[in-house]
Design a protein around this motif. Structure first.
Motif, PDB file in Angstrom:
ATOM      1  N   MET A 283       0.835  -1.213   0.000  1.00  0.00           N
ATOM      2  CA  MET A 283       0.000   0.000   0.000  1.00  0.00           C
ATOM      3  C   MET A 283       0.869   1.262   0.000  1.00  0.00           C
ATOM      4  O   MET A 283       0.574   2.226  -0.685  1.00  0.00           O
ATOM      5  CB  MET A 283      -0.948  -0.012   1.203  1.00  0.00           C
ATOM      6  CG  MET A 283      -1.990  -1.109   1.089  1.00  0.00           C
ATOM      7  SD  MET A 283      -3.411  -0.866   2.143  1.00  0.00           S
ATOM      8  CE  MET A 283      -2.780  -1.247   3.740  1.00  0.00           C
ATOM      9  N   LYS A 284       1.965   1.213   0.795  1.00  0.00           N
ATOM     10  CA  LYS A 284       2.823   2.402   0.912  1.00  0.00           C
ATOM     11  C   LYS A 284       3.435   2.793  -0.423  1.00  0.00           C
ATOM     12  O   LYS A 284       3.617   3.964  -0.715  1.00  0.00           O
ATOM     13  CB  LYS A 284       3.984   2.116   1.882  1.00  0.00           C
ATOM     14  CG  LYS A 284       3.637   2.332   3.327  1.00  0.00           C
ATOM     15  CD  LYS A 284       4.860   2.403   4.242  1.00  0.00           C
ATOM     16  CE  LYS A 284       5.854   1.310   4.117  1.00  0.00           C
ATOM     17  NZ  LYS A 284       6.697   1.119   5.301  1.00  0.00           N
ATOM     18  N   TYR A 285       3.805   1.790  -1.216  1.00  0.00           N
ATOM     19  CA  TYR A 285       4.550   2.085  -2.442  1.00  0.00           C
ATOM     20  C   TYR A 285       3.691   1.958  -3.705  1.00  0.00           C
ATOM     21  O   TYR A 285       4.200   1.673  -4.778  1.00  0.00           O
ATOM     22  CB  TYR A 285       5.816   1.199  -2.505  1.00  0.00           C
ATOM     23  CG  TYR A 285       6.695   1.408  -1.290  1.00  0.00           C
ATOM     24  CD1 TYR A 285       7.391   2.608  -1.128  1.00  0.00           C
ATOM     25  CD2 TYR A 285       6.788   0.452  -0.285  1.00  0.00           C
ATOM     26  CE1 TYR A 285       8.175   2.837   0.002  1.00  0.00           C
ATOM     27  CE2 TYR A 285       7.567   0.666   0.854  1.00  0.00           C
ATOM     28  CZ  TYR A 285       8.254   1.869   0.986  1.00  0.00           C
ATOM     29  OH  TYR A 285       9.018   2.094   2.108  1.00  0.00           O
TER      30      TYR A 285
ATOM     31  N   THR B 191       0.951  -9.059  -4.507  1.00  0.00           N
ATOM     32  CA  THR B 191       1.316  -8.384  -5.763  1.00  0.00           C
ATOM     33  C   THR B 191       0.779  -6.954  -5.752  1.00  0.00           C
ATOM     34  O   THR B 191      -0.366  -6.729  -5.349  1.00  0.00           O
ATOM     35  CB  THR B 191       0.674  -9.135  -6.954  1.00  0.00           C
ATOM     36  OG1 THR B 191       0.955 -10.519  -6.804  1.00  0.00           O
ATOM     37  CG2 THR B 191       1.221  -8.654  -8.276  1.00  0.00           C
ATOM     38  N   ASP B 192       1.620  -6.013  -6.175  1.00  0.00           N
ATOM     39  CA  ASP B 192       1.111  -4.632  -6.268  1.00  0.00           C
ATOM     40  C   ASP B 192       1.432  -4.035  -7.631  1.00  0.00           C
ATOM     41  O   ASP B 192       2.191  -4.613  -8.415  1.00  0.00           O
ATOM     42  CB  ASP B 192       1.674  -3.767  -5.123  1.00  0.00           C
ATOM     43  CG  ASP B 192       3.174  -3.563  -5.210  1.00  0.00           C
ATOM     44  OD1 ASP B 192       3.637  -3.027  -6.227  1.00  0.00           O
ATOM     45  OD2 ASP B 192       3.894  -3.933  -4.255  1.00  0.00           O
ATOM     46  N   GLN B 193       0.828  -2.877  -7.905  1.00  0.00           N
ATOM     47  CA  GLN B 193       1.053  -2.177  -9.181  1.00  0.00           C
ATOM     48  C   GLN B 193       1.770  -0.855  -8.901  1.00  0.00           C
ATOM     49  O   GLN B 193       1.498   0.155  -9.541  1.00  0.00           O
ATOM     50  CB  GLN B 193      -0.297  -1.915  -9.867  1.00  0.00           C
ATOM     51  CG  GLN B 193      -1.075  -3.188 -10.112  1.00  0.00           C
ATOM     52  CD  GLN B 193      -2.519  -2.924 -10.547  1.00  0.00           C
ATOM     53  OE1 GLN B 193      -3.120  -1.932 -10.154  1.00  0.00           O
ATOM     54  NE2 GLN B 193      -3.066  -3.825 -11.341  1.00  0.00           N
TER      55      GLN B 193
ATOM     56  N   GLY C 185       7.579  -0.375  -7.927  1.00  0.00           N
ATOM     57  CA  GLY C 185       8.507  -1.453  -8.301  1.00  0.00           C
ATOM     58  C   GLY C 185       9.862  -1.324  -7.622  1.00  0.00           C
ATOM     59  O   GLY C 185      10.149  -0.313  -6.951  1.00  0.00           O
ATOM     60  N   ILE C 186      10.701  -2.350  -7.776  1.00  0.00           N
ATOM     61  CA  ILE C 186      12.039  -2.356  -7.168  1.00  0.00           C
ATOM     62  C   ILE C 186      13.028  -2.806  -8.246  1.00  0.00           C
ATOM     63  O   ILE C 186      12.828  -3.846  -8.868  1.00  0.00           O
ATOM     64  CB  ILE C 186      12.084  -3.335  -5.970  1.00  0.00           C
ATOM     65  CG1 ILE C 186      11.037  -2.942  -4.935  1.00  0.00           C
ATOM     66  CG2 ILE C 186      13.470  -3.363  -5.328  1.00  0.00           C
ATOM     67  CD1 ILE C 186      10.636  -4.063  -4.015  1.00  0.00           C
ATOM     68  N   LYS C 187      14.084  -1.998  -8.452  1.00  0.00           N
ATOM     69  CA  LYS C 187      15.065  -2.335  -9.492  1.00  0.00           C
ATOM     70  C   LYS C 187      15.742  -3.666  -9.174  1.00  0.00           C
ATOM     71  O   LYS C 187      15.946  -3.988  -7.989  1.00  0.00           O
ATOM     72  CB  LYS C 187      16.133  -1.236  -9.559  1.00  0.00           C
ATOM     73  CG  LYS C 187      15.639   0.039 -10.169  1.00  0.00           C
ATOM     74  CD  LYS C 187      16.851   0.888 -10.593  1.00  0.00           C
ATOM     75  CE  LYS C 187      16.446   2.334 -10.746  1.00  0.00           C
ATOM     76  NZ  LYS C 187      16.943   3.193  -9.683  1.00  0.00           N
TER      77      LYS C 187
ATOM     78  N   TYR D 119      17.801  -1.109   5.430  1.00  0.00           N
ATOM     79  CA  TYR D 119      18.001  -0.716   4.034  1.00  0.00           C
ATOM     80  C   TYR D 119      16.707  -0.183   3.419  1.00  0.00           C
ATOM     81  O   TYR D 119      15.650  -0.804   3.533  1.00  0.00           O
ATOM     82  CB  TYR D 119      18.531  -1.892   3.193  1.00  0.00           C
ATOM     83  CG  TYR D 119      18.899  -1.425   1.814  1.00  0.00           C
ATOM     84  CD1 TYR D 119      20.096  -0.755   1.596  1.00  0.00           C
ATOM     85  CD2 TYR D 119      18.018  -1.576   0.745  1.00  0.00           C
ATOM     86  CE1 TYR D 119      20.424  -0.264   0.341  1.00  0.00           C
ATOM     87  CE2 TYR D 119      18.337  -1.084  -0.515  1.00  0.00           C
ATOM     88  CZ  TYR D 119      19.537  -0.436  -0.703  1.00  0.00           C
ATOM     89  OH  TYR D 119      19.843   0.056  -1.940  1.00  0.00           O
ATOM     90  N   ARG D 120      16.802   0.971   2.793  1.00  0.00           N
ATOM     91  CA  ARG D 120      15.662   1.559   2.093  1.00  0.00           C
ATOM     92  C   ARG D 120      16.137   2.020   0.733  1.00  0.00           C
ATOM     93  O   ARG D 120      17.208   2.610   0.629  1.00  0.00           O
ATOM     94  CB  ARG D 120      15.123   2.762   2.876  1.00  0.00           C
ATOM     95  CG  ARG D 120      14.490   2.353   4.187  1.00  0.00           C
ATOM     96  CD  ARG D 120      14.116   3.543   5.020  1.00  0.00           C
ATOM     97  NE  ARG D 120      15.275   4.080   5.680  1.00  0.00           N
ATOM     98  CZ  ARG D 120      15.221   4.733   6.839  1.00  0.00           C
ATOM     99  NH1 ARG D 120      14.071   4.950   7.428  1.00  0.00           N
ATOM    100  NH2 ARG D 120      16.307   5.198   7.389  1.00  0.00           N
ATOM    101  N   VAL D 121      15.344   1.761  -0.300  1.00  0.00           N
ATOM    102  CA  VAL D 121      15.756   2.173  -1.640  1.00  0.00           C
ATOM    103  C   VAL D 121      15.811   3.703  -1.697  1.00  0.00           C
ATOM    104  O   VAL D 121      16.768   4.286  -2.174  1.00  0.00           O
ATOM    105  CB  VAL D 121      14.780   1.634  -2.710  1.00  0.00           C
ATOM    106  CG1 VAL D 121      15.133   2.179  -4.094  1.00  0.00           C
ATOM    107  CG2 VAL D 121      14.801   0.108  -2.707  1.00  0.00           C
TER     108      VAL D 121
END
Ligand code: ADP
Length: 270
Positions: free
Chosen positions: A163-165, A188-190, A193-195, A207-209
């Motif tokens: 939900m956050k991202y 699954t979310d829309q 995303g994460i590289k 760790y946070r992107v």
């Protein structure tokens, strides 16, 4: 010649003993280094909200005659930062328990479809209040042994992140399926995303992107390391891949009978 030979032997034996002691000390030094890093990171994370609360309280003290309504902004910020502190201390306690292996587990045979329906339901309302949709895909009828509180906590972390991202108007899907003697829980979310090069690191403590974005959404970088610990207590694994056309998919694979070999939790994976 004799003196030189003795001297060489003496030097060699000193070198050998230093080398041996380094070998035996290495794991101790490594774990000590990890602990120091953890304490340093924890202190850093605690300091930020504490400083903000302190600043806001000092500001309130400079205007003792103002009405509460005029001080609302400072009070609201202090309140949300104290909530952040509460979440942070809960997460730190969970990780401290995982390090000392002192968590009490309670493995129960669980009807997965019922359990998921019951745990996902409250998040559906939270998602709706944020303009997002949370769906539970139909789950076939099977039972699995799990610690329900811990798996609930795992789902909380994964759904909360989804939900956050994710942007408003997007859909988050929770599903589960049987795969032989294992089962999979998939969130699954829309979202953003994460590289590929970040996908392993996001399970590391703190760790946070994007730390500023994560901070805005109340993140502390500990959720996924707790998720990883919960999964390893169940002798399973957790991985993330890209969702198509956008977003992320977290796949947790757990044995149907997760209660065997309970005390062999591998801390190196945390
Ligand atoms: P945080 O509290 O910062 O969310 P986590 O350990 O739960 O900490 O996650 C670590 C990082 O992984 C997050 O800061 C974010 O950058 C990334 N992340 C986690 N879940 C998602 C997701 N569903 N979509 C995009 N990025 C995510």
């Amino acid at each position: 010649v004799m003196l030189i030979t003795m001297g060489v032997f003496w030097l060699l034996s000193i070198a050998m003993s230093i080398w041996m002691s380094r070998l035996t000390m290495r794991p101790i030094l490594k774990s000590w280094g990890r602990q120091t890093e953890f304490v340093g990171n924890a202190a850093h994370e605690l300091r930020t909200p504490l400083t903000i609360i302190q600043n806001k309280l000092e500001l309130l003290l400079t205007k003792p005659n103002d009405k509460i309504i005029d001080q609302a902004e400072s009070i609201a910020v202090a309140n949300s930062e104290s909530q952040r502190l509460q979440k942070l201390t809960q997460d730190l306690l969970a990780l401290a328990r995982s390090d000392s292996n002192t968590v009490q587990t309670n493995f129960e045979s669980t009807q997965v479809a019922n359990f998921l329906a019951y745990t996902v339901e409250p998040y559906t309302e939270i998602a709706a209040s944020q303009g997002k949709q949370l769906e539970l895909a139909p789950v076939e009828d099977f039972t699995a042994t799990m610690d329900q509180n811990l798996i609930h906590q795992l789902m909380n972390i994964l759904i909360d992140n989804a939900m956050k991202y994710s942007p408003q108007g997007s859909t988050i899907t929770v599903s589960a399926k049987l795969t032989g003697r294992k089962w999979q829980l998939v969130v699954t979310d829309q979202g953003i995303g994460i590289k590929a090069n970040e996908r392993q690191r996001i399970f590391d403590r703190f760790y946070r992107v994007d730390s500023s974005r994560s901070r805005q959404t109340g993140g502390n970088g500990l959720g996924l390391s707790i998720a990883n610990w919960i999964v390893s207590l169940h002798h399973g694994n957790i991985a993330v891949k890209a969702n198509s056309p956008q977003g992320s998919q977290f796949v947790t694979t757990l044995p149907l009978n997760a209660s065997t070999g309970l005390n062999r939790h591998d801390k190196s994976k945390d």
